[in-house]
Design an enzyme around this catalytic site. Sequence first.
Site, short mmCIF file in Angstrom:
data_model
loop_
_atom_site.label_atom_id
_atom_site.label_comp_id
_atom_site.label_asym_id
_atom_site.label_seq_id
_atom_site.Cartn_x
_atom_site.Cartn_y
_atom_site.Cartn_z
N ASP A 124 0.86 -1.18 0.00
CA ASP A 124 0.00 0.00 0.00
C ASP A 124 0.90 1.24 0.00
O ASP A 124 1.77 1.38 0.86
CB ASP A 124 -0.86 -0.01 1.27
CG ASP A 124 -2.21 0.64 1.04
OD1 ASP A 124 -3.24 0.06 1.41
OD2 ASP A 124 -2.21 1.75 0.45
N ASP A 178 -2.82 4.93 -2.25
CA ASP A 178 -3.84 5.50 -1.37
C ASP A 178 -4.27 6.90 -1.80
O ASP A 178 -3.43 7.78 -1.99
CB ASP A 178 -3.23 5.56 0.04
CG ASP A 178 -4.25 5.92 1.09
OD1 ASP A 178 -5.22 5.17 1.25
OD2 ASP A 178 -4.09 6.97 1.73
N GLU A 203 -6.27 4.12 -5.65
CA GLU A 203 -7.54 4.31 -4.94
C GLU A 203 -8.00 5.72 -5.28
O GLU A 203 -7.30 6.69 -4.97
CB GLU A 203 -7.36 4.16 -3.43
CG GLU A 203 -8.69 4.22 -2.72
CD GLU A 203 -8.65 4.83 -1.34
OE1 GLU A 203 -7.71 5.57 -1.03
OE2 GLU A 203 -9.57 4.57 -0.55
N HIS A 205 -11.19 -2.42 3.67
CA HIS A 205 -10.99 -2.09 5.09
C HIS A 205 -11.65 -0.77 5.47
O HIS A 205 -11.53 -0.31 6.61
CB HIS A 205 -9.49 -2.02 5.36
CG HIS A 205 -8.85 -0.94 4.57
ND1 HIS A 205 -8.69 -0.99 3.20
CD2 HIS A 205 -8.38 0.27 4.95
CE1 HIS A 205 -8.14 0.12 2.78
NE2 HIS A 205 -7.95 0.91 3.81
N ASP A 206 -12.34 -0.13 4.51
CA ASP A 206 -12.97 1.17 4.80
C ASP A 206 -14.48 1.10 4.81
O ASP A 206 -15.15 2.15 4.91
CB ASP A 206 -12.59 2.19 3.71
CG ASP A 206 -11.16 2.66 3.83
OD1 ASP A 206 -10.59 3.06 2.80
OD2 ASP A 206 -10.61 2.59 4.95
#
Length: 618
Positions: A188, A284, A342, A413-414
């Site tokens: 990430d 990210d 993302e 995970h969000d």
Amino acid sequence: MKEKSNQKVKLSLDSKIGTFYASPIGHDTIFKVLMQLGLSEKLITNKLVSNMKLKTLARFTKKQLGEDFFQVLLRLVNSEEDVPFVSRGEITQKWWKEAVFYQIYPRSFHDTNGDGIGDLRGIIEKLDYLQELGVTALWLSPIYDSPNDDNGYDIRDYHKIMKEFGTMEDFDELLSEVHNRGMRLIMDLVVNHTSDEHEWFQSALKDKNSPYRDYYFFSKEPNNWTSFFSGSAWNHYEEEDIYALHLFSKKQMDLNWDNEKVRADVIKMVNWWLSKGVDGFRMDVINYISKEAGLPMGNEVIGNMMGFTGIENYYYGPNLHKYLRQVRAEAFDKYDAFSVGETPGLGMNMCQLITGEERKELDMVFSFDHLETPGHVRFDDYEYDLNYYREYIVDWMENYGNNCWMSLFYNNHDNPRMISKITTDKAYHTAIAKLLAVMQFTLKGTPFIFQGDEMGLINYEFSSVDEITDVEAKGYYKELLEKGKTKEEAFKTLLAGTREHCRVLLPWEEILETASDIVKSQAPDKEIHETYKRLIALRKEDKTLVYGDFMLLSNKKDRFVYKRSLDGREYIVDCNLGKKVRKAYSVEKGFELAYESGKFELKSKLNSYEARIWVKQV
Ligand code: TEU
Ligand code: CA
């Protein structure tokens, strides 16, 4: 296929609304606003409105939208000179198009030393489990040294492993064990911001003449931008009486990508990890890295619509493509590494302009407009309607183009778990889990399983707000109380959308009979696990489900039937998107059943949320 205008023409208030909406960025911005407001695009595409000049609409709506609203939209639209190229031709074959990714959130994946926190050794221990499931590539959420204000998305040292997770030796062992199994691993990359404890920020804060001062956004005066984690997007530092920008938590300080030294240092760090053998990165909030010059005030109307003031000044900034191309050319391309960005808030045209292979920017993006139905945000308590998912995904299947490539996911995970968003009625959970898997592994794009999807995990039944540790949720809870909500109301709102649901330690151990109902609700479902294994294997059997054409066969209410075809082989996927038993699709002669999620003896019907896959050999 939507008409695309030639964007070279600069639009103005004298332009027609239809011309504005036909432009790539005009379409994406208006589409997003309409979706956020739960309004139909017919509001814009009807003859009367689309022939109206923007200035007429601006006059009519001056009271509600104000003067500035259309100026902002025009600035965004005119900032993008290019028009997406949409190919219908040959698809370039790539490992990451054939891959089945599995996202690991290390903190809650598997704990091997009893401190209640997942660790790298825990991932190493589960590699055989993942390989046996059929997974071919892993994405690790951040494992770098961090104070964990945002669970690792606040990086203090990009070249060190977070001590709770283990050591660099553990990482090197993990990477070689992954490669020994013929699997791949992406990390990430969080470079929109660093932790405020990063040495760059510490130096910048201590000394205004520091070489790192311009690595961040310092200002004598804050603007009106708000943080994604509640409150102002600016920290105030008393000593120097100065402000610094943070779009996320108060300990996540935005990097100034307009500073070429920032770009050079990020590129150097990316190359360092790629030289270790890492196969690529998930990047990210990568669309936030280019901010509008001078950090202008956010338009209050847009801020209210989108929930975050100032977002129009950075979600698709003026130098975004330039910076993405530079990182690709000076890092990724040197190792033929994979990149998935993302990109919250971007529409299809913006994503095409980032992922078109001729653009040499990113290979893929995660866009999120399918995770909530129009007019809803993550913290709204509502039942997710899969008919909207079908509308969304068919639009992308048919219009994204063969020079772009989709990511296919329901969870990360969000977000709360998709099964629970669809219904809290446990009677349907197994069927829904299988239905989601059928679509995820037979639609056109790369599937990203989120850890625990294959166990059929649902939202966790938190009993108190004290169990919720996520920085976003804690900020929001405080904000809700300040707005006058009771503790019960605020907690209920959190439960609808908190990221904590998907960050609970996975239930690897056998769930004992004596376990509490809450623990039992998290028991892995073996039937769902077997379904994931079977469908992943089916996808690997031949490339039809990877590279095959997509054709919609039926999109009646609660029905989603589509065909995938390649070199004469055909699959027909027949899905019931609702509770009611419905008529099944009657396949032509020559098709045989490749998979069925239910045991419905009546092949002329589909049970609740049931799905069948038919295949016709060449
Ligand atoms: O998430 C950014 C993001 O898309 C969400 O935070 C979203 O913008 C927000 O919830 C508003 O809906 C990435 C990471 O995935 C997330 O875990 C981090 O908290 C965040 O960036 C900051 O690094
Ligand atoms: Ca541990």
